[in-house]
Design an enzyme around this catalytic site. Structure first.
Site, mmCIF file in Angstrom:
data_model
loop_
_atom_site.group_PDB
_atom_site.id
_atom_site.type_symbol
_atom_site.label_atom_id
_atom_site.label_comp_id
_atom_site.label_asym_id
_atom_site.label_seq_id
_atom_site.Cartn_x
_atom_site.Cartn_y
_atom_site.Cartn_z
ATOM 1 N N TRP A 133 -40.230 -41.729 -77.514
ATOM 2 C CA TRP A 133 -41.358 -41.193 -78.269
ATOM 3 C C TRP A 133 -41.239 -39.713 -78.591
ATOM 4 O O TRP A 133 -41.990 -39.180 -79.377
ATOM 5 C CB TRP A 133 -42.655 -41.412 -77.480
ATOM 6 N N HIS A 158 -39.205 -49.399 -80.554
ATOM 7 C CA HIS A 158 -39.604 -48.017 -80.324
ATOM 8 C C HIS A 158 -40.472 -47.942 -79.063
ATOM 9 O O HIS A 158 -40.920 -48.955 -78.531
ATOM 10 C CB HIS A 158 -40.372 -47.497 -81.546
ATOM 11 N N GLY A 209 -33.026 -42.477 -74.013
ATOM 12 C CA GLY A 209 -34.115 -42.605 -73.052
ATOM 13 C C GLY A 209 -33.674 -42.137 -71.681
ATOM 14 O O GLY A 209 -32.732 -41.350 -71.541
ATOM 15 N N SER A 210 -34.331 -42.659 -70.674
ATOM 16 C CA SER A 210 -34.071 -42.208 -69.309
ATOM 17 C C SER A 210 -32.783 -42.837 -68.766
ATOM 18 O O SER A 210 -32.311 -43.862 -69.276
ATOM 19 C CB SER A 210 -35.234 -42.620 -68.407
ATOM 20 N N GLU A 231 -27.754 -42.253 -74.969
ATOM 21 C CA GLU A 231 -28.066 -40.823 -74.952
ATOM 22 C C GLU A 231 -29.224 -40.688 -73.975
ATOM 23 O O GLU A 231 -30.345 -41.104 -74.268
ATOM 24 C CB GLU A 231 -28.423 -40.388 -76.374
ATOM 25 N N CYS A 265 -34.638 -33.875 -74.358
ATOM 26 C CA CYS A 265 -33.466 -34.025 -73.490
ATOM 27 C C CYS A 265 -32.601 -32.774 -73.538
ATOM 28 O O CYS A 265 -31.978 -32.411 -72.545
ATOM 29 C CB CYS A 265 -32.663 -35.260 -73.901
ATOM 30 N N GLU A 362 -34.832 -34.158 -63.802
ATOM 31 C CA GLU A 362 -35.172 -33.605 -65.110
ATOM 32 C C GLU A 362 -36.679 -33.439 -65.202
ATOM 33 O O GLU A 362 -37.417 -34.418 -65.042
ATOM 34 C CB GLU A 362 -34.693 -34.558 -66.215
HETATM 35 O O1 LIG Z 1 -34.581 -36.096 -76.065
HETATM 36 C C1 LIG Z 1 -33.662 -35.803 -76.880
HETATM 37 C C2 LIG Z 1 -33.989 -34.894 -77.934
HETATM 38 C C3 LIG Z 1 -33.019 -34.705 -79.055
HETATM 39 C C4 LIG Z 1 -33.645 -33.729 -79.957
HETATM 40 C C5 LIG Z 1 -32.825 -33.341 -81.111
HETATM 41 O O2 LIG Z 1 -31.936 -34.044 -81.537
HETATM 42 O O3 LIG Z 1 -33.081 -32.277 -81.667
#
Ligand SMILES: O=CCCCC(=O)O
Length: 473
Positions: A133, A158, A209-210, A231, A265, A362
């Site tokens: 999200w 999603h 995600g996590s 990712e 992230c 995190e």
């Molecule tokens: O949680 C991951 C964020 C990626 C944000 C981005 O690509 O700018």
């Protein structure tokens, strides 16, 4: 978690959805397969045209989509508008460069005894995207633009708190003129992911995600031998050395930590500052953090909105309480904002030690943890002791320090005198428990293609002609 739009600024539930039944999901997978049969045969130029049209639709819908994201997950209006612009840019990037990326890549035919030899990137079919999200439009677009460019079709599962944004994404591709069912949103909970992933008609999956969600998807995909790109989390280091422009480094540190209300992230989460400049940097950083305008995310001048979920704020509170209980010092912030909504003040903690939970985890909120270090090597060593390895940041004017950092930091991305940011023009992804595979650029597109090796020998007729010719000579 129910599938619902709940405004994080007020806590009010605005809309709820019934998840799709298993039968409805099966039927949609069937439609995706049908769509792929014809879509794979469309030309890269046609697909580029649809991607450009999608970017135009996004431009036209920008204000409404930005407000929708603010309502569903609390990012500030300014950052939501920037996200829409970035998505349009990403779509245009693949429209412009995708056809060339998909050109067959010639190999040395002579070296392998062929008349012709090359590699062609072909689509692999239906790809499931499980998305979070925090950047509800961009994360999905980062998958969709290259995947659709390559000729794949997409199914989006999603996050359950952004259902209206998820439905909009399906509508966006429809409005842009893509063939029916090339991109579908499945409104389902996370318990439905395993069934979809195990379905023989689904070729591969990508998840942002996590780490636990990544482990789950990777183990299911491993069981059925399907390709995945993951990712996952990050706890990016931000290292400040004595030669840095301290004011600029502190200014960018604030954005790097508090972007998206601290929920990214690639947000810088751990700050390693050389002892010679630690006091001054801490002062500048705290001053700038406490000056941020926290409030209604829909207001144009707000810089930090609420956290996206109530449980997300509780997690942040637990990390801070645990650290303070074990001896950390709160330099600024360290508390929620009274009143409705899930607001938390931008926070700076010093005196973090390995016993504290936030040391190796995190924190998904606007909380910066600062370490004082005596050398770059010490900073990199502590940074590398974390299980994650997504992005990393260094502020230094020293050439030797820059190359040591680039060589030694265990991360998928190393940014010097700037903050980790994603661009369509640069690969995005991590190492260690931050996941594997890359998004964006041609690398991101090739993740979900079959790099088919083609070897073509001389035609039999030519060989025969050659024989006849030499026989008649
Ligand atoms: O949680 C991951 C964020 C990626 C944000 C981005 O690509 O700018």
């Amino acid at each position: 978690m129910a599938i619902a739009t709940i405004n994080p600024a007020t806590g009010e539930t605005l809309k709820t959805y019934e998840p799709l039944t298993d039968d409805a999901v099966d039927e949609r997978i069937g439609r995706a397969v049908e769509a792929f049969r014809a879509y794979r045969l469309t030309s890269p130029q046609e697909r580029a045209g649809w991607l450009r049209a999608a970017a135009d639709v996004l431009d036209a819908d920008a204000d409404a989509v930005a407000e929708l994201m603010v309502t569903e997950m609390g990012k500030t209006l300014a950052s939501a508008k920037a996200e829409v612009g970035k998505c349009a840019k990403g779509l245009r990037y693949y429209a412009e460069h995708g056809p060339a990326m998909l050109e067959p890549r010639p190999a040395d035919a002579g070296a392998v005894g062929a008349e012709d030899a090359y590699v062609v990137h072909q689509p692999i079919g239906v790809v499931l995207a499980v998305m979070p999200w925090n950047f509800p439009l961009w994360q999905a677009m980062r998958f969709a633009a290259p995947a659709l460019m390559a000729g794949n079709v997409g199914l989006l599962k999603h996050a359950s708190n952004v259902p209206q944004t998820a439905l909009y994404i399906e509508e966006l591709f429809r409005k842009a003129g893509f063939p029916a069912d090339v991109f579908q949103t499945l409104l389902v909970g996370s318990s439905a992911v395993e069934r979809v992933l195990r379905d023989d008609r689904v070729a591969a999956a990508t998840l942002t995600g996590s780490a636990p969600a990544g482990q789950s998807v990777a183990s299911i995909a491993g069981d059925v031998l399907k390709k995945t790109v993951l990712e996952l989390g990050g706890s990016d280091p931000y290292i400040v050395m004595p030669s840095a422009d301290l004011d600029r480094a502190a200014e960018v540190a604030v954005t790097a930590r508090c972007q998206n209300n601290g929920q990214s992230c690639i947000a810088a989460k751990r700050f390693f500052v050389h002892r010679d400049v630690a006091e001054e940097f801490t002062r500048l950083f705290a001053e700038k953090l406490s000056a941020l305008v926290v409030g209604d995310p829909m207001a144009e001048d707000t810089q930090v909105g609420p956290l996206a979920t109530e449980s997300g704020r509780e997690d942040v509170e637990k990390y801070v309480a645990d650290a303070v209980g074990k001896g950390a010092t709160v330099v600024t912030g360290g508390e929620r904002v009274d009143g409705p909504g899930w607001f938390y003040r931008p926070t700076l903690l010093t005196g973090v030690t390995p016993e504290m939970d936030l040391y190796a985890e995190e924190v998904f909120g606007p909380v910066a943890a600062l370490w004082t270090v005596d050398s770059l090597e010490e900073a990199v060593e502590i940074a590398n002791s974390h299980p994650y390895g997504l992005g990393s940041n260094l502020w230094s004017e020293d050439e030797q320090e820059r190359s040591t950092f680039i060589r030694d930091v265990q991360a998928g991305m190393a940014f010097v005198n700037g903050m980790v940011t994603s661009y369509p023009e640069l690969p995005f992804g991590g190492v260690k428990q931050s996941g594997y595979g890359r998004e964006l650029t041609e690398l991101g597109m090739y993740e979900f293609t079959n790099a088919k090796t083609v070897w073509i020998g001389p035609r039999s007729s030519q060989q025969a002609e050659g024989t006849t010719a030499s026989a008649s000579e």
